[in-house]
Write a protein that holds these residues in place. Structure first.
Motif, PDB file in Angstrom:
ATOM      1  N   ASP A  15       0.830  -1.206   0.000  1.00  0.00           N
ATOM      2  CA  ASP A  15       0.000   0.000   0.000  1.00  0.00           C
ATOM      3  C   ASP A  15       0.865   1.257   0.000  1.00  0.00           C
ATOM      4  OD1 ASP A  15      -2.688   1.193   0.114  1.00  0.00           O
ATOM      5  OD2 ASP A  15      -1.991   1.952   2.048  1.00  0.00           O
ATOM      6  N   TRP A  63      -4.497  -5.263  -5.797  1.00  0.00           N
ATOM      7  CA  TRP A  63      -5.668  -4.455  -6.147  1.00  0.00           C
ATOM      8  C   TRP A  63      -6.676  -5.299  -6.921  1.00  0.00           C
ATOM      9  CZ3 TRP A  63      -9.008  -0.711  -5.777  1.00  0.00           C
ATOM     10  CH2 TRP A  63      -9.806  -0.378  -6.854  1.00  0.00           C
ATOM     11  N   GLY A  67      -9.963  -6.255  -5.191  1.00  0.00           N
ATOM     12  CA  GLY A  67     -11.045  -5.528  -5.859  1.00  0.00           C
ATOM     13  C   GLY A  67     -12.093  -6.456  -6.434  1.00  0.00           C
ATOM     14  N   LEU A  91     -16.089   0.910  -2.155  1.00  0.00           N
ATOM     15  CA  LEU A  91     -14.879   1.580  -2.622  1.00  0.00           C
ATOM     16  C   LEU A  91     -14.312   2.520  -1.559  1.00  0.00           C
ATOM     17  CD1 LEU A  91     -12.915   1.921  -4.956  1.00  0.00           C
ATOM     18  CD2 LEU A  91     -14.449   3.646  -5.924  1.00  0.00           C
ATOM     19  N   ALA A  95     -10.767   2.093   0.156  1.00  0.00           N
ATOM     20  CA  ALA A  95      -9.831   3.212   0.013  1.00  0.00           C
ATOM     21  C   ALA A  95      -9.357   3.721   1.377  1.00  0.00           C
ATOM     22  CB  ALA A  95     -10.474   4.339  -0.783  1.00  0.00           C
ATOM     23  N   VAL A 102      -5.577   2.459  -3.955  1.00  0.00           N
ATOM     24  CA  VAL A 102      -6.613   3.203  -4.674  1.00  0.00           C
ATOM     25  C   VAL A 102      -5.983   4.367  -5.445  1.00  0.00           C
ATOM     26  CG1 VAL A 102      -8.703   4.591  -4.401  1.00  0.00           C
ATOM     27  CG2 VAL A 102      -8.439   2.442  -3.147  1.00  0.00           C
ATOM     28  N   SER A 106      -6.163   4.857  -9.388  1.00  0.00           N
ATOM     29  CA  SER A 106      -6.678   6.128  -9.919  1.00  0.00           C
ATOM     30  C   SER A 106      -5.734   6.743 -10.945  1.00  0.00           C
ATOM     31  CB  SER A 106      -6.893   7.131  -8.788  1.00  0.00           C
ATOM     32  OG  SER A 106      -7.838   6.652  -7.877  1.00  0.00           O
ATOM     33  N   ALA A 127     -12.570  -0.247 -12.578  1.00  0.00           N
ATOM     34  CA  ALA A 127     -13.419   0.722 -11.882  1.00  0.00           C
ATOM     35  C   ALA A 127     -14.561   1.188 -12.776  1.00  0.00           C
ATOM     36  CB  ALA A 127     -12.589   1.917 -11.408  1.00  0.00           C
ATOM     37  N   ALA A 154     -10.476  10.024  -4.582  1.00  0.00           N
ATOM     38  CA  ALA A 154      -9.028   9.938  -4.368  1.00  0.00           C
ATOM     39  C   ALA A 154      -8.531  11.098  -3.507  1.00  0.00           C
ATOM     40  CB  ALA A 154      -8.297   9.907  -5.705  1.00  0.00           C
TER      41      ALA A 154
END
Length: 198
Positions: A15, A63, A67, A91, A95, A102, A106, A127, A154
């Motif tokens: 992360d 992810w 996800g 989400l 996040a 995330v 993004s 996404a 974000a």
């Protein structure tokens, strides 16, 4: 199944590394800066991940795996406000737990249409699929709302991590995201502002 200590440490490393990759891009992120960001020596980081490429791929894989597990049930729902609401809540929670991942996902949205190759491109497509859009062919208003919501999310997640209590910010982030998508939640005050002339 409970995660092991090693898996939890690896997730935190991924992360933090993902956040740096998102900020600087893959090519401009050195192994030493990654080690500094995760609080390890360079050899210590290489003990967990044998190269910068392996670290990046592990972050993207995490992810995708997390996800998909999280959002697959949502994609079974018909398109509409209820699907959007559930997707936004999931989400936002993800996040708040893993802001770096995330942010990296993004990046594919913020580099849309750019000549720069984007190894995270699949994350943006994923996404878009959760919200049922194709940016190249769908209604521009819906595409704009989804892209605006993802961008706002974000920024707000970063703010929540740096400025405030994540628990307190959660409901406001969800409300803002739903407002951006055009779905006002019952009982929430309007975020519309009246502009006053000087």
């Amino acid at each position: 199944m409970a995660r092991t200590f090693r898996e939890d440490v690896d997730e935190r490393i991924l992360d933090r590394a993902a956040a740096l990759f998102a900020q600087r891009g893959f090519a401009h992120t050195s192994l030493q800066s990654l080690a500094d960001a995760v609080g390890l020596s360079k050899p210590g980081l290489l003990h967990h991940f044998p190269s910068k490429d392996a670290l990046y791929q592990a972050a993207m894989n995490m992810w995708q795996v997390r996800g998909r597990a999280l959002f697959d049930p949502v994609t079974e729902l018909p398109l509409g406000p209820e699907r959007d609401r559930q997707a936004v809540e999931l989400l936002v929670d993800f996040a708040l737990e893993r802001p770096g991942l995330v942010a990296l996902a993004s990046r594919s949205i913020t580099t849309l249409g750019s000549e720069e190759p984007d190894p995270a491109e699949g994350a943006g497509e994923f996404a878009f699929g959760v919200f049922g859009i194709n940016p190249e062919t769908d209604d521009p208003e819906r595409v704009t709302r989804v892209l605006g919501m993802l961008g706002a999310l974000a920024v707000l997640i970063l703010a929540a991590h740096h400025l405030g209590d994540k628990t307190t910010w959660r409901r406001h982030i969800i409300a803002t995201c739903l407002d951006t998508l055009g779905h006002r939640r019952p009982g929430l005050p309007s975020t519309d502002h009246v502009q006053v002339e000087a």
